[in-house]
Design an enzyme around this catalytic site. Structure first.
Site, PDB file in Angstrom:
ATOM      1  N   GLY A  88     -12.551  -6.987  -6.132  1.00 54.52           N
ATOM      2  CA  GLY A  88     -11.878  -8.195  -5.677  1.00 54.52           C
ATOM      3  C   GLY A  88     -11.061  -8.866  -6.757  1.00 54.52           C
ATOM      4  O   GLY A  88     -10.993  -8.420  -7.898  1.00 54.52           O
ATOM      5  N   ASP A 240      -8.467   0.801  -5.885  1.00 55.89           N
ATOM      6  CA  ASP A 240      -8.100  -0.598  -5.659  1.00 55.89           C
ATOM      7  C   ASP A 240      -6.709  -0.907  -6.203  1.00 55.89           C
ATOM      8  O   ASP A 240      -6.211  -2.020  -6.018  1.00 55.89           O
ATOM      9  CB  ASP A 240      -9.142  -1.533  -6.282  1.00 55.89           C
ATOM     10  CG  ASP A 240      -9.351  -1.276  -7.767  1.00 55.89           C
ATOM     11  OD1 ASP A 240      -9.814  -0.172  -8.101  1.00 55.89           O
ATOM     12  OD2 ASP A 240      -9.055  -2.159  -8.592  1.00 55.89           O
ATOM     13  N   ASN A 241      -6.068   0.079  -6.847  1.00 56.10           N
ATOM     14  CA  ASN A 241      -4.705  -0.098  -7.347  1.00 56.10           C
ATOM     15  C   ASN A 241      -3.699   0.738  -6.563  1.00 56.10           C
ATOM     16  O   ASN A 241      -2.594   1.000  -7.058  1.00 56.10           O
ATOM     17  CB  ASN A 241      -4.625   0.282  -8.831  1.00 56.10           C
ATOM     18  CG  ASN A 241      -5.386  -0.683  -9.721  1.00 56.10           C
ATOM     19  OD1 ASN A 241      -5.675  -1.805  -9.322  1.00 56.10           O
ATOM     20  ND2 ASN A 241      -5.717  -0.258 -10.917  1.00 56.10           N
ATOM     21  N   ASP A 250      -0.180  -3.478  -9.754  1.00 53.52           N
ATOM     22  CA  ASP A 250      -1.123  -3.608 -10.869  1.00 53.52           C
ATOM     23  C   ASP A 250      -0.686  -2.829 -12.098  1.00 53.52           C
ATOM     24  O   ASP A 250      -1.287  -1.828 -12.491  1.00 53.52           O
ATOM     25  CB  ASP A 250      -2.538  -3.213 -10.424  1.00 53.52           C
ATOM     26  CG  ASP A 250      -3.157  -4.280  -9.534  1.00 53.52           C
ATOM     27  OD1 ASP A 250      -2.742  -5.444  -9.650  1.00 53.52           O
ATOM     28  OD2 ASP A 250      -4.032  -3.955  -8.728  1.00 53.52           O
TER      29      ASP A 250
END
Length: 469
Positions: A88, A240-241, A250
Site C-alpha cells: 500500500g 505492485d509497480n 514508480d
C-alpha cells in the site's frame, strides 16, 4: 481554471475497501521547486495560481477543496519474487481525480501502510522521477507524469541527511497488479468483481474480466518493448509497480543504459540481477501471471459440470491470454527495430530479425553506446567494427530521415541526472532546467548541447541508483 479546482472521488466512492481515508502531513515550509506548466494546462489548472501560497499548499495536499476524499491505497505485491500481502501507499496519497486522471502525492507523510517508515521523500529522488518520467513522455512511452516537486522545509534521514520533498504525480490510474492481488487475498469475491469493473471502465471500456486480462497483457507487452527499444531499465519490477493501464510507474532506481549489455543492472538493491535490462520481458510476463491468478474467480465457465472443471477451464482461459504476451512483445519489438533502422514494410520479418540479432551481438561485443549508435549509423559514422553489418543494412536502402524521427539524440544520461540532482539539492536549479529542456525535446539536435548526447566520460566507474525510500 483559476483558483481551487474540484477533485473527483471515484476511487474512494467505488472501492472504499481498497484504501484508507487519510490526510497529508503539513510540510513546515513548502516551496515549489519545479512546475510542469504544460501538464497543468492539460488538467485545466492555472499555473499562476499553483505558484501562489494557496496553490502550493494545494499541491502539497493540505489545502484541498470541499468534498475531497484523499485515500492511501492498499495493494499487495511480489517484491523481488517474495509475496507481501499488505503493502500500500506507505508514503503516498491519492488526492482524487481531475480531468479523468489521478492526482497523487509521494513523500506526503506516514499512512497506515507505512510499515515503520517515515513516509517522507528526499529532493533528489523526487526530481529524478520528474526528469525521467517527463523524458519518457517526450519519447512517446506510456508513463505517469510529474506535475510538480515541492521542497517541504523538513530534513529527512536516509544514507545522509537530505532535504525533504513531495512529488505531485498524474496517472491514468494507480491501479496495479498488486491491487488485484490485494482484492483476491481478501476473499471478497464481490470486491474483486467491483475492482475488475472499475479498472475495465477506466482503461478498457466494455470488456469482461477476461477482456481486462487481455488488455493489460497487450498493453504491457507493448510498453516493455518500448522500454527495451530505448534502453530503459526500471529497476524494481515488483507486481505492485506494474500498472493495469499500461503506464510506466514508480521511478525509483531507474536509469537508461549506456553501453549495450543485457545484464546491465543499476539498482543497488538488485544484487541478483532479477530486474536486469535483458530480464524485463520475462519478469513482465511473470507479473502478468500473478494478475491472471488473481482474476481466476471471475473467469468461471457457466457450462462446467463441477467446480474442478470450472477451475480448470478458468486456468485454460487465463493461460491462453498470457500466451499473447510473447507474440505481442515480439511483434512490437520487431516493428520498433524496423523503425530504428529505417527499414520499410517491404523488407520481410526474417531479414529484419536476423539483422537486428546480429546488430545486438555486435553492440554487446563492442560495448557501444546504445542510444548514440543509431544516430551515428544514420549519419554514416558507425564504428569500424560494424562495417560488414552496415553494408548489409545499406543494401536494404534504409530511410535515414525516418530513423532520426524515432532515434533520440538525448536521453537522461545518468551522469547528467546525478549532476543536476546534486546541484538542485544544494539549491541550484539551473542544471535541472537545462537538462529538462533538453530531454523533453529528444529528437532535435541543439547547438551547444553536445555533452547531453555523450555517454559518461571514461573512468566514471559503475553507476548505481537507489530507490530513495
Amino acid at each position: 481554471m483559476s483558483g481551487m479546482p474540484m477533485l473527483g472521488t471515484r476511487f474512494a466512492d467505488e472501492l472504499p475497501e481498497m484504501g484508507v481515508s487519510w490526510r497529508a502531513a503539513e510540510p513546515p515550509k513548502p516551496e515549489l521547486l519545479v512546475l510542469n506548466e504544460p501538464l497543468a494546462a492539460e488538467l485545466g489548472l492555472d499555473p499562476e495560481w499553483l505558484r501562489s501560497d494557496d496553490g502550493v499548499r494545494f499541491l502539497a495536499g493540505v489545502n484541498l477543496p470541499d468534498g475531497a476524499e484523499p485515500v492511501a491505497q492498499g495493494y499487495a505485491g511480489h517484491q523481488f519474487g517474495g509475496y507481501s500481502p499488505r503493502l500500500g501507499d506507505g508514503r503516498a496519497l491519492l488526492l482524487g481525480e481531475i480531468g479523468g486522471r489521478d492526482l497523487h502525492l509521494k513523500g506526503s507523510g506516514r499512512t497506515p501502510f507505512s510499515r515503520g517508515g517515515d513516509g517522507l521523500a528526499a529532493v533528489g529522488p523526487m526530481l529524478r522521477e520528474y526528469v525521467i518520467s517527463e523524458a519518457m513522455h517526450a519519447l512517446g512511452i506510456p508513463t505517469t507524469r510529474s506535475l510538480a516537486v515541492i521542497r517541504t522545509g523538513k530534513t529527512i534521514v536516509r544514507e545522509n541527511l537530505a532535504p525533504g520533498a513531495i512529488l505531485v504525480r498524474v496517472a491514468a490510474s494507480h491501479l496495479r497488479v498488486g491491487s488485484f492481488q490485494f482484492a483476491r487475498a481478501s476473499g471478497d469475491a464481490e470486491l474483486l468483481r467491483r475492482l475488475a469493473d472499475h479498472a475495465a471502465s477506466r482503461h478498457y471500456p466494455g470488456v469482461d474480466p477476461l477482456g481486462l486480462l487481455r488488455g493489460v497483457v497487450e498493453a504491457q507487452a507493448e510498453l516493455i518493448a518500448q522500454w527495451m527499444l530505448t534502453g530503459f531499465i526500471h529497476g524494481v519490477m515488483n507486481t505492485d509497480n506494474m500498472t493495469i493501464s499500461g503506464e510506466t510507474i514508480d521511478y525509483g532506481p531507474c536509469a537508461f543504459m549506456d553501453a549495450f549489455d543485457p545484464a546491465t543492472v543499476f539498482s543497488s538493491i538488485d544484487e541478483g540481477g532479477r530486474y536486469a535490462y535483458g530480464n524485463q520481458p520475462a519478469i513482465a510476463q511473470w507479473n502478468l501471471a500473478r494478475l491472471a491468478e488473481s482474476l481466476l474467480p471471475l473467469l468461471s465457465d457457466a457450462d462446467a459440470a463441477t467446480a474442478d472443471a470450472d477451475q480448470e477451464r478458468a486456468i485454460e482461459k487465463a493461460t491462453a491470454e498470457l500466451a499473447r504476451f510473447r507474440s505481442r512483445y515480439v511483434a512490437a519489438t520487431l516493428d520498433g527495430f524496423r523503425a530504428k533502422l529505417g527499414l520499410t514494410a517491404a523488407i520481410d520479418d526474417v531479414t529484419v530479425t536476423a539483422l537486428t540479432e546480429d546488430l545486438l551481438a555486435l553492440l554487446k561485443d563492442s560495448e557501444a553506446d546504445y542510444t548514440s549508435f543509431f544516430r551515428k549509423l544514420a549519419a554514416g559514422s558507425a564504428p569500424e567494427a560494424f562495417g560488414d553489418w552496415e553494408r548489409r543494412w545499406r543494401a536494404l536502402e534504409p530511410d535515414i530521415a525516418s530513423m532520426n524521427r524515432v532515434n533520440p539524440v538525448y536521453i537522461p544520461r545518468n551522469h547528467l541526472v546525478e549532476e543536476a540532482l546534486t546541484a538542485a539539492t544544494d539549491g541550484d536549479l539551473a542544471p535541472l532546467h537545462e537538462l529538462l529542456e533538453t530531454v523533453t525535446a529528444p529528437f532535435t539536435e541543439k547547438p551547444g548541447r553536445e555533452r547531453f548526447a555523450s555517454p559518461a566520460p571514461p573512468g566514471s566507474g559503475v553507476y548505481r541508483t537507489f530507490c530513495g525510500t
